[in-house]
Write an enzyme that holds these catalytic residues in place. Structure first.
Site, short mmCIF file in Angstrom:
data_model
loop_
_atom_site.label_atom_id
_atom_site.label_comp_id
_atom_site.label_asym_id
_atom_site.label_seq_id
_atom_site.Cartn_x
_atom_site.Cartn_y
_atom_site.Cartn_z
N ARG A 167 3.33 -13.59 13.88
CA ARG A 167 3.32 -13.27 15.31
C ARG A 167 3.53 -11.76 15.43
NH1 ARG A 167 1.21 -17.40 15.85
NH2 ARG A 167 1.74 -19.18 17.18
N CYS A 204 7.24 -15.95 8.98
CA CYS A 204 8.32 -16.66 9.67
C CYS A 204 8.00 -16.71 11.17
CB CYS A 204 9.66 -15.99 9.42
SG CYS A 204 9.76 -14.32 10.05
N PRO A 205 8.64 -17.61 11.90
CA PRO A 205 8.33 -17.71 13.34
C PRO A 205 8.92 -16.55 14.12
CG PRO A 205 10.09 -19.23 12.77
CD PRO A 205 9.66 -18.59 11.48
N HIS A 254 -6.35 -12.62 15.69
CA HIS A 254 -5.62 -13.90 15.58
C HIS A 254 -6.59 -14.99 15.07
CE1 HIS A 254 -1.75 -15.90 17.10
NE2 HIS A 254 -2.30 -16.69 16.20
N GLU A 290 -1.01 -8.73 22.21
CA GLU A 290 -2.38 -9.25 22.04
C GLU A 290 -2.86 -10.13 23.18
OE1 GLU A 290 -1.70 -11.65 18.42
OE2 GLU A 290 -2.13 -13.43 19.61
N ILE A 303 3.21 -22.03 5.17
CA ILE A 303 2.21 -20.98 4.92
C ILE A 303 2.72 -20.01 3.86
CG2 ILE A 303 0.96 -19.05 5.97
CD1 ILE A 303 1.08 -20.70 8.64
N ASP A 310 14.23 -15.71 3.26
CA ASP A 310 14.14 -16.77 4.27
C ASP A 310 15.56 -17.01 4.77
OD1 ASP A 310 13.95 -19.49 5.55
OD2 ASP A 310 11.90 -19.35 4.80
N THR A 350 0.32 -12.10 9.55
CA THR A 350 -0.53 -13.17 10.11
C THR A 350 0.35 -14.14 10.89
OG1 THR A 350 -0.28 -14.43 8.06
CG2 THR A 350 -2.29 -13.09 8.27
N ASP A 358 -3.29 -9.58 11.75
CA ASP A 358 -4.06 -10.63 12.43
C ASP A 358 -3.46 -10.89 13.80
OD1 ASP A 358 -6.12 -12.68 12.50
OD2 ASP A 358 -4.46 -14.12 12.43
#
Ligand code: NAI
Length: 344
Positions: free
Chosen positions: A231, A202-203, A292, A260, A155, A174, A229, A255
């Site tokens: 987490r 990133c996760p 989301h 949430e 992404i 990164d 967008t 997002d």
């Protein structure tokens, strides 16, 4: 037929998944409630369960699934921070959809950014009320601005391409830089200090939890626009709110939100909002929140359905699947690429 209980399902899940499953011998039963220790009983008698981003798949739920002889947990999403993958080892096989449309998420990130910077949401509401005043709608050019991209995977890279199309200067951070990709990598500190816009891709892991926090917000460029967008818990929401109040953060496009899970995806319009931080963020003129929604394109939903069904069929035919998460170390890509045996 392979019987799968689908939790937290909405009409937009039923439409692509139902026919796709039928064509491959998978019978889905769509349940509206999220998977939790209270609802796990609904899975009794099924071969597997299918969950989404806000279902709770902790050790307790995994133990209860095991007691019900559930062998497969099929995530219909990429992120798996809501699953205790280590506890799942030896109990339940976990598969996910590693990629379904990086364009959907990257384009939504840019849509939010443009909406916020050019005040489209304000203008839309005004002109519908026949208010054609421009006061307070001044934005800024994207061209020439520095955008900092955190996470340059599928992404993040699409988002970088979009930003380059706008003539922006892209810098990136990164943990595992891709040196083949012609990306100008900097440290996270440098990215925070130099960026006019920061977008997170990133996760969520123990390491990235609250990577934007009270201390790092102090180091940001004044007026920076934050886009998340990925987490919610990458950002300390209360610190973000304070950063907005202190005028350090010029705008936020969210997002995702760290709390949430009981709010997003549902119509809460008739309810009193208990979450004061979210309520205060929503009251800010420079905060834009979507629920989301970044994944929600026709193409992405179709790809999610196809990959989920394929994961399920492959697992029940072979006892393993390329999109299985590796429980031994809790990591995915590196391990999976090397693995030739079944995990357990
Ligand atoms: P990916 O796995 O292709 O890329 C993630 C990148 O983050 C990799 O380059 C990886 O090296 C990097 N990374 C890992 N740990 C890091 C760290 N500690 N610091 C900095 N970078 C780190 O994942 P993809 O497909 O690009 O998705 C990114 C995230 O987007 C997902 O983890 C998920 O949370 C989120 N997402 C959100 C959606 C939405 O609807 N809002 C839909 C799909 C994904």
């Amino acid at each position: 037929m392979i019987k799968i209980a689908v939790f937290d399902s909405k009409q937009y899940d039923v439409e692509p998944m139902g026919p796709c499953g039928e064509a491959r011998g998978v019978e889905f039963k769509f349940f509206e409630p999220k998977l939790t220790s209270d609802t796990v009983g609904l899975a009794a008698g099924y071969d597997g369960v299918c969950v989404f981003v806000n279902d709770t798949v902790d050790a307790r739920v995994l133990d209860m699934l095991t007691e019900q002889n559930i062998r497969l947990l099929a995530l219909r999403c990429a992120g798996y921070n809501n699953v205790d993958v280590k506890h799942a080892y030896g109990r339940v096989h976990v598969v996910h959809v590693p990629a379904y449309s990086p364009y959907a998420v990257a384009e939504h990130a840019m849509a939010m950014l443009l909406t916020s910077v050019r005040r489209i949401h304000k203008a839309y509401a005004r002109t519908r009320d026949f208010n054609f005043s421009l006061s307070g709608l001044t934005g800024f050019d994207m061209h020439g601005k520095t955008v900092g991209v955190v996470g340059t995977g599928r992404i993040g890279r699409v988002f970088i391409d979009i930003c380059r199309g706008f003539g922006m200067n892209v810098i990136a951070y990164d943990k595992f830089p891709a040196h083949d990709a012609n990306i100008d990598y900097v440290t996270l500190d440098e990215l925070y200090a130099r960026s006019d816009i920061i977008s997170f891709h990133c996760p969520l892991t123990d390491e990235t939890y609250h990577m934007l926090n009270r201390d790092s917000i102090k180091t940001l460029k004044r007026g920076v626009v934050i886009v998340n967008t990925s987490r919610g818990a990458l950002i300390d929401a209360e610190a973000l709110l304070d950063g907005i109040k202190a005028r350090v953060i010029g705008a936020a496009c969210l997002d995702v939100y760290e709390e949430e899970s009981d709010i997003f995806f549902e119509d809460n319009s008739g309810h009193i909002m208990d979450d004061d931080t979210l309520a205060r963020l929503l009251s800010m003129p420079n905060v834009l929140v979507t629920s989301h929604q970044a994944f929600l394109t026709r193409e992405a939903l179709h790809n999610i359905a196809e990959c989920t069904v394929d994961n399920i069929v492959t697992f029940f035919e072979r006892g393993t699947c390329d999109n299985e998460l590796c429980y031994r170390c809790g990591k995915t890509d590196t391990c999976r690429a090397q693995r030739i045996e079944k995990c357990f």
